[in-house]
Design an enzyme around this catalytic site. Structure first.
Site, PDB file in Angstrom:
ATOM      1  N   ASN A  88     -18.790   9.563 -21.973  1.00  0.00           N
ATOM      2  CA  ASN A  88     -18.464  10.973 -21.781  1.00  0.00           C
ATOM      3  C   ASN A  88     -19.729  11.819 -21.831  1.00  0.00           C
ATOM      4  O   ASN A  88     -20.488  11.766 -22.808  1.00  0.00           O
ATOM      5  CB  ASN A  88     -17.505  11.424 -22.887  1.00  0.00           C
ATOM      6  CG  ASN A  88     -17.075  12.869 -22.728  1.00  0.00           C
ATOM      7  OD1 ASN A  88     -16.264  13.198 -21.863  1.00  0.00           O
ATOM      8  ND2 ASN A  88     -17.609  13.753 -23.568  1.00  0.00           N
ATOM      9  N   GLU A  89     -19.993  12.543 -20.777  1.00  0.00           N
ATOM     10  CA  GLU A  89     -21.066  13.529 -20.690  1.00  0.00           C
ATOM     11  C   GLU A  89     -22.412  12.997 -21.204  1.00  0.00           C
ATOM     12  O   GLU A  89     -23.014  13.545 -22.134  1.00  0.00           O
ATOM     13  CB  GLU A  89     -20.658  14.809 -21.437  1.00  0.00           C
ATOM     14  CG  GLU A  89     -19.387  15.425 -20.835  1.00  0.00           C
ATOM     15  CD  GLU A  89     -18.961  16.730 -21.496  1.00  0.00           C
ATOM     16  OE1 GLU A  89     -19.537  17.097 -22.533  1.00  0.00           O
ATOM     17  OE2 GLU A  89     -18.045  17.384 -20.954  1.00  0.00           O
TER      18      GLU A  89
END
Length: 644
Positions: free
Chosen positions: A182-183
């Protein structure tokens, strides 16, 4: 007060393309919304340890390692020791709801939390005793009961755990896709204790390729989604990655998205299998109004901010719109976003799907948030986006939920927007957004969503429908500034010439459901067309049984197969009293039909003796009786005529 009329042109025969059901996905469940796609993601999942359910908050909360992911869903501390229970609790909910697509985030940053002992200091940044190393592939046999003492967490063992419990991606309950973390463009900021150094471009590619290979080895049917960027600076330069100036010279890359796609395509070619199925980019709008970012406030007294929220989704598709933001000011070459992203996919990794794994436009408890959400969903469907997952905002999401329901449950009985987008365009997109759809290739029920973004004025909306299908009436469902509850509004009782005008109050989101005339529906069912032409024409007789299509329709018989030898219209020389001739036939309940029984003594001159139309057309067997006494005529003939 009324504004200028907005004209909307819809053509059910043009612009047809499938709408992916997964665009209606959520990261958190919304009240009253049955989402067809659910994602387990967010900042916590980067440091989530499936073996003991520990996770780290990163800079969302003091870089604390704890039991949050189990506590927040009501799992007791004792149960929280069960391997993978944070995941299985989420997936079990998907299974119970028969959610078609469940997406799970896997760790890729190198470490996950080893304990639930609170704040992790700078001195305890990984590698340290507060973290455990993550490896993609276990060198020994996989187990559904992980070894908590081996000093490693294995991703293939986590995937195996899920497959053993739910089946592979192609089964009814299997996890359908996996996020490659994630990110990662913000690891050095969000997770400064887990991954202190800023990730480089080459590191991201290496980690993405290695994890994708593991996923495909374990579950070849599962989809991989990367690079799960947080936002526009990530798309542009991987958040200013230190090696981007060098890496960008290795190809004709206009932004980092191009580079990422190209590198994953090359790695896939080398591996002999597709390693990236879906490009996943988060999109939290940067648009401002009244000096405030539209998704960063719950101050709904800021009218200019509210108005800006209504227009913000246009950044995704409208080349004539430039939002008030640093993106609009300095990066117009990359706008509108969806065409730019698709162009990158087509150039560097054709066939890759696109997802928006997180997004929000704010206004969760305000009508402008509901309209913006409805606008966004329509835009995604029209632009063939594969999936999207709304991220819930602070302050509530009642109106956002209504934006979903406008598509997924507009009547409270589970009725949905169609699954095939068709051409729809408004002549004033600042005032009204519009989207249209049908189900499959059947145009006899046409869905048209119209969003009146006029802040203070009612808007007369003229809908003009092109094509061969004639529509007879429409039901209307809407929510507005007075209430987030979808209610049925005054219908369009009669549509003449596929053209009507309907006035929508200011700030109203409406769903029109247009119904074709029953004869048109029947024609579509039997001939696959709504046009009164060729074999489907009213006066045609394709089954050569002596009855035209219109007569077949009116009698309830089949137009494509010769009917049984028993007559559909039967005459009798006398009625029950023995005095009058009768004609018996089957009638259907279509008020647009005119049934006329005529009588003649010579088969040349005919006179009507009985008529049925409008509300008289009750379905069932009908006996029409001659008005003349049989004995008064040497010969007497009766016939049935049907018109529409």
């Amino acid at each position: 007060m009324f504004g200028a009329t907005v004209t909307i042109d819809v053509d059910p025969s043009a612009g047809r393309a499938p709408i992916s059901p997964y665009i209606y996905g959520t990261n958190q469940d919304l009240p009253g919304v049955v989402a067809p796609a659910r994602r387990y993601g967010g900042n916590r999942t980067t440091g989530y340890n499936w073996e003991n359910n520990a996770s780290n908050a990163g800079n969302d909360y003091y870089h604390q390692s704890d039991n949050y992911l189990t506590w927040v869903v009501g799992i007791s501390d004792t149960q929280a020791l069960t391997p993978g229970i944070a995941l299985t609790h989420f997936i079990d909910q998907s299974v119970a709801a028969r959610t078609p697509y469940t997406l799970i985030t896997l760790p890729m940053a190198g470490y996950v939390a080893v304990d639930k002992a609170g704040v992790v200091s700078t001195a305890q940044a990984a590698p340290s005793s507060r973290w455990v190393q993550v490896l993609n592939n276990k060198p020994t046999a996989l187990s559904t009961t992980p070894d908590l003492t081996d000093g490693k967490v294995y991703v293939d063992e986590e995937i195996n755990f899920l497959i053993q419990r739910y089946g592979a991606a192609g089964t009814a309950n299997g996890v359908r896709g996996y996020n490659l973390d994630n990110e990662p463009d913000l690891w050095f900021s969000t997770h400064a204790r887990l991954h202190p150094a800023q990730a480089t471009c080459t590191e991201l590619i290496t980690r993405s390729v290695d994890l994708a290979k593991t996923i495909k080895r374990m579950d070849p049917g599962a989809e991989t989604l990367g690079f799960v960027s947080y936002g526009f600076s990530g798309y542009l330069t991987f958040q200013g990655a230190p090696d981007w100036p060098t890496e960008r010279t290795k190809g004709a890359y206009s932004w980092f998205v191009d580079y990422y796609l190209d590198q994953l395509k090359k790695a896939s070619d080398t591996a002999g299998r597709r390693l990236l199925d879906v490009l996943d980019l988060h999109n939290y709008t940067e648009a401002k109004g009244g000096g405030v970012r539209v998704n960063a406030t719950t101050d709904y007294t800021n009218i200019e901010c509210n108005k800006a929220r209504l227009q913000a989704p246009r950044t995704l598709w409208d080349p004539t719109y430039i939002e008030d933001s640093w993106i609009g000011q300095w990066n117009q070459a990359f706008l509108p976003l969806l065409p730019k992203i698709q162009a990158s996919i087509d150039t560097f990794y054709p066939g890759t799907k696109f997802a928006m794994g997180e997004y929000a436009f704010g206004g969760g408890e305000h009508i402008t948030g509901g309209i913006a959400q409805a606008d966004l969903l329509g835009i995604l469907g029209r632009n063939r986006v594969y999936m999207a997952y709304y991220w819930a905002q602070n302050g509530g999401d009642t109106y956002v939920a209504s934006g979903f329901k406008l598509y997924l449950d507009y009547d409270g009985a589970g009725s949905k927007f169609g699954d095939t987008t068709v051409s729809a365009a408004a002549n004033d997109v600042a005032t009204c957004s519009t989207f249209a759809s049908i189900v499959g290739n059947d145009p006899t029920r046409l869905h048209v969503i119209v969003l009146n973004k006029a802040y203070d004025t009612a808007t007369p909306v003229r809908l003009r429908i092109a094509g061969a299908t004639s529509y007879a009436k429409a039901r209307v469902f809407a929510f507005d500034s007075a209430s987030s509850v979808l209610t049925e509004r005054a219908p369009v009782a009669t549509i003449t010439g596929n053209d009507f005008t309907y006035t929508l109050p200011a700030l109203t989101a409406a769903h029109f459901v247009l119904e074709a005339a029953p004869l048109v529906v029947w024609r579509q069912q039997h001939f696959g067309t709504t046009a009164d032409a060729g074999a489907a024409a009213n006066d045609a007789d394709p089954d050569l049984d002596g009855r035209s299509n219109l007569l077949e329709y009116a009698l309830g018989s089949l137009p494509n197969a010769a009917d049984p030898s028993a007559p559909m219209v039967e005459g009798s020389a006398i009625d029950g009293a023995g005095t009058h001739a009768t004609l018996t036939f089957n009638r259907i309940a279509d008020p647009a039909l005119v049934y006329t029984v005529e009588a003649s003594d010579d088969l040349i001159t005919w006179a009507p003796i009985w008529t049925s139309t409008g509300a008289q057309n009750v379905a069932g067997s009908v006996v029409a009786t001659d008005s003349e006494v049989r004995e008064n005529h040497e010969r007497r003939f009766l016939r049935l005529r049907v018109s529409h």
